[in-house]
Motif scaffolding. Structure first.
Motif, short mmCIF file in Angstrom:
data_model
loop_
_atom_site.label_atom_id
_atom_site.label_comp_id
_atom_site.label_asym_id
_atom_site.label_seq_id
_atom_site.Cartn_x
_atom_site.Cartn_y
_atom_site.Cartn_z
N MET A 1 -25.78 8.11 -34.49
CA MET A 1 -24.34 8.04 -34.31
C MET A 1 -24.05 7.74 -32.86
SD MET A 1 -21.66 10.76 -35.66
CE MET A 1 -20.05 10.20 -36.02
N SER A 2 -23.04 6.90 -32.60
CA SER A 2 -22.74 6.50 -31.24
C SER A 2 -21.88 7.55 -30.54
CB SER A 2 -22.04 5.15 -31.24
OG SER A 2 -20.81 5.26 -31.91
N SER A 3 -21.99 7.56 -29.23
CA SER A 3 -21.22 8.47 -28.40
C SER A 3 -19.75 8.05 -28.41
CB SER A 3 -21.77 8.43 -26.97
OG SER A 3 -20.88 9.07 -26.09
N PRO A 4 -18.80 9.01 -28.40
CA PRO A 4 -17.39 8.64 -28.41
C PRO A 4 -16.94 7.98 -27.11
CG PRO A 4 -17.61 11.02 -28.24
CD PRO A 4 -18.99 10.46 -28.47
N HIS A 5 -17.74 8.10 -26.03
CA HIS A 5 -17.36 7.53 -24.75
C HIS A 5 -18.03 6.19 -24.48
CE1 HIS A 5 -15.21 11.15 -23.80
NE2 HIS A 5 -16.28 11.86 -24.09
N ARG A 6 -18.73 5.67 -25.46
CA ARG A 6 -19.42 4.39 -25.31
C ARG A 6 -18.48 3.25 -25.67
NH1 ARG A 6 -22.93 2.00 -29.31
NH2 ARG A 6 -23.80 0.18 -28.33
N LEU A 7 -18.47 2.20 -24.86
CA LEU A 7 -17.64 1.04 -25.11
C LEU A 7 -18.18 0.29 -26.32
CD1 LEU A 7 -15.34 -0.80 -24.15
CD2 LEU A 7 -17.04 -2.01 -22.79
N HIS A 8 -17.33 0.04 -27.29
CA HIS A 8 -17.72 -0.68 -28.49
C HIS A 8 -17.31 -2.13 -28.35
CE1 HIS A 8 -18.84 2.90 -30.75
NE2 HIS A 8 -17.78 3.48 -30.21
N LEU A 9 -18.30 -3.02 -28.41
CA LEU A 9 -18.05 -4.45 -28.26
C LEU A 9 -17.13 -4.96 -29.35
CD1 LEU A 9 -18.85 -6.68 -26.34
CD2 LEU A 9 -20.73 -7.24 -27.85
N ALA A 10 -17.22 -4.41 -30.55
CA ALA A 10 -16.37 -4.86 -31.65
C ALA A 10 -14.90 -4.56 -31.39
CB ALA A 10 -16.80 -4.18 -32.95
N GLU A 11 -14.60 -3.61 -30.53
CA GLU A 11 -13.22 -3.32 -30.17
C GLU A 11 -12.76 -4.18 -29.00
OE1 GLU A 11 -13.28 0.82 -29.42
OE2 GLU A 11 -13.36 1.37 -31.53
N LEU A 12 -13.68 -4.62 -28.16
CA LEU A 12 -13.33 -5.38 -26.97
C LEU A 12 -13.21 -6.87 -27.25
CD1 LEU A 12 -12.85 -5.12 -23.91
CD2 LEU A 12 -15.30 -5.47 -23.59
N VAL A 13 -14.01 -7.41 -28.15
CA VAL A 13 -14.04 -8.86 -28.41
C VAL A 13 -12.68 -9.40 -28.87
CG1 VAL A 13 -15.04 -10.64 -29.90
CG2 VAL A 13 -16.52 -9.00 -28.75
N PRO A 14 -11.96 -8.75 -29.81
CA PRO A 14 -10.64 -9.30 -30.19
C PRO A 14 -9.66 -9.34 -29.02
CG PRO A 14 -11.37 -7.69 -31.81
CD PRO A 14 -12.33 -7.62 -30.66
N GLY A 15 -9.72 -8.35 -28.15
CA GLY A 15 -8.85 -8.33 -26.98
C GLY A 15 -9.16 -9.48 -26.03
N ILE A 16 -10.43 -9.72 -25.79
CA ILE A 16 -10.83 -10.84 -24.92
C ILE A 16 -10.44 -12.17 -25.56
CG2 ILE A 16 -12.82 -12.04 -23.94
CD1 ILE A 16 -14.10 -9.26 -23.55
N PHE A 17 -10.61 -12.27 -26.87
CA PHE A 17 -10.22 -13.49 -27.57
C PHE A 17 -8.72 -13.75 -27.43
CE2 PHE A 17 -8.68 -15.66 -31.40
CZ PHE A 17 -9.41 -16.83 -31.33
N CYS A 18 -7.89 -12.71 -27.63
CA CYS A 18 -6.44 -12.87 -27.50
C CYS A 18 -6.05 -13.22 -26.07
CB CYS A 18 -5.72 -11.59 -27.94
SG CYS A 18 -5.72 -11.33 -29.72
N LEU A 19 -6.70 -12.61 -25.10
CA LEU A 19 -6.42 -12.94 -23.70
C LEU A 19 -6.75 -14.41 -23.41
CD1 LEU A 19 -7.73 -9.81 -21.74
CD2 LEU A 19 -5.36 -10.61 -21.91
N GLY A 20 -7.90 -14.85 -23.89
CA GLY A 20 -8.30 -16.24 -23.65
C GLY A 20 -7.38 -17.23 -24.33
N LEU A 21 -7.06 -16.98 -25.60
CA LEU A 21 -6.19 -17.88 -26.34
C LEU A 21 -4.78 -17.89 -25.75
CD1 LEU A 21 -5.92 -19.85 -28.69
CD2 LEU A 21 -5.42 -17.89 -30.17
N GLY A 22 -4.25 -16.72 -25.42
CA GLY A 22 -2.92 -16.65 -24.82
C GLY A 22 -2.87 -17.34 -23.47
N GLY A 23 -3.90 -17.11 -22.65
CA GLY A 23 -3.96 -17.77 -21.35
C GLY A 23 -4.05 -19.29 -21.49
N TYR A 24 -4.86 -19.74 -22.43
CA TYR A 24 -4.97 -21.18 -22.67
C TYR A 24 -3.64 -21.77 -23.11
CZ TYR A 24 -6.03 -25.61 -24.87
OH TYR A 24 -6.00 -26.92 -25.22
N MET A 25 -2.94 -21.08 -24.02
CA MET A 25 -1.66 -21.59 -24.49
C MET A 25 -0.65 -21.69 -23.34
SD MET A 25 -1.22 -19.79 -28.22
CE MET A 25 0.28 -20.65 -28.65
N LEU A 26 -0.59 -20.65 -22.49
CA LEU A 26 0.35 -20.69 -21.37
C LEU A 26 -0.03 -21.77 -20.37
CD1 LEU A 26 1.02 -16.90 -20.76
CD2 LEU A 26 2.55 -18.60 -21.78
#
Length: 165
Positions: A1-26
């Protein structure tokens, strides 16, 4: 079982994708030359709003992934059958949009998606779909001066009754 304080890539990737797509659109909107148009709203407004919205969503997702690190509620289980029915309804709307028009195709899609997610009152869904799609049709056509398809079937019926479009 993973630690609750460990960064989960599956939670970070959608955020990075939205940042990239939004930045590209602007960036894309800002780098395009201004186009003179007779429409009330220029062609860059909605892409700019979408880009800004994607940036805000991306920032929030990255914040939750980085700071909260899995402390939030777990993701609910996805109803694949309902998601598939919604995707098929969207595809059918796209394929029939020019033929049936925005109001009819959109109403059928609304009722189909509502049924896929558990609504069993089909007539109620169809009526609500007609109200919502008619409102968006009027908003785009009259308010924004942007034409949505009426549909060849609707045009023929209206012409049969002597109504000019």
């Amino acid at each position: 079982m993973s630690s609750p304080h460990r960064l989960h890539l599956a939670e970070l990737v959608p955020g990075i994708f939205c940042l990239g797509l939004g930045g590209y659109m602007l960036f894309d909107v800002a780098s395009r030359p201004s186009i003179a148009t007779k429409a009330a709203v220029g062609p860059g407004l909605f892409p700019a709003l979408m880009g800004g919205g994607l940036l805000l969503v991306g920032l929030r997702l990255c914040y939750e992934a980085w700071v909260l690190r899995g402390q939030g509620e777990p993701f609910p289980e996805l109803d694949l059958r309902a998601a598939f029915q919604g995707a098929v309804a969207l595809l059918l709307m796209i394929l029939t949009l020019e033929w049936l028009g925005w109001i009819i195709a959109g109403s059928l899609m609304y009722a189909t998606v509502a049924h896929a997610f558990g609504e069993r009152r089909v007539l109620r869904s169809l009526i609500l779909g007609v109200i919502l799609t008619a409102a968006t049709f009027v908003l785009f056509d009259r308010g924004l001066d942007l034409a949505l398809p009426i549909g060849t079937v609707v045009e023929q019926v209206l012409m049969h009754f002597g109504v000019e479009i």
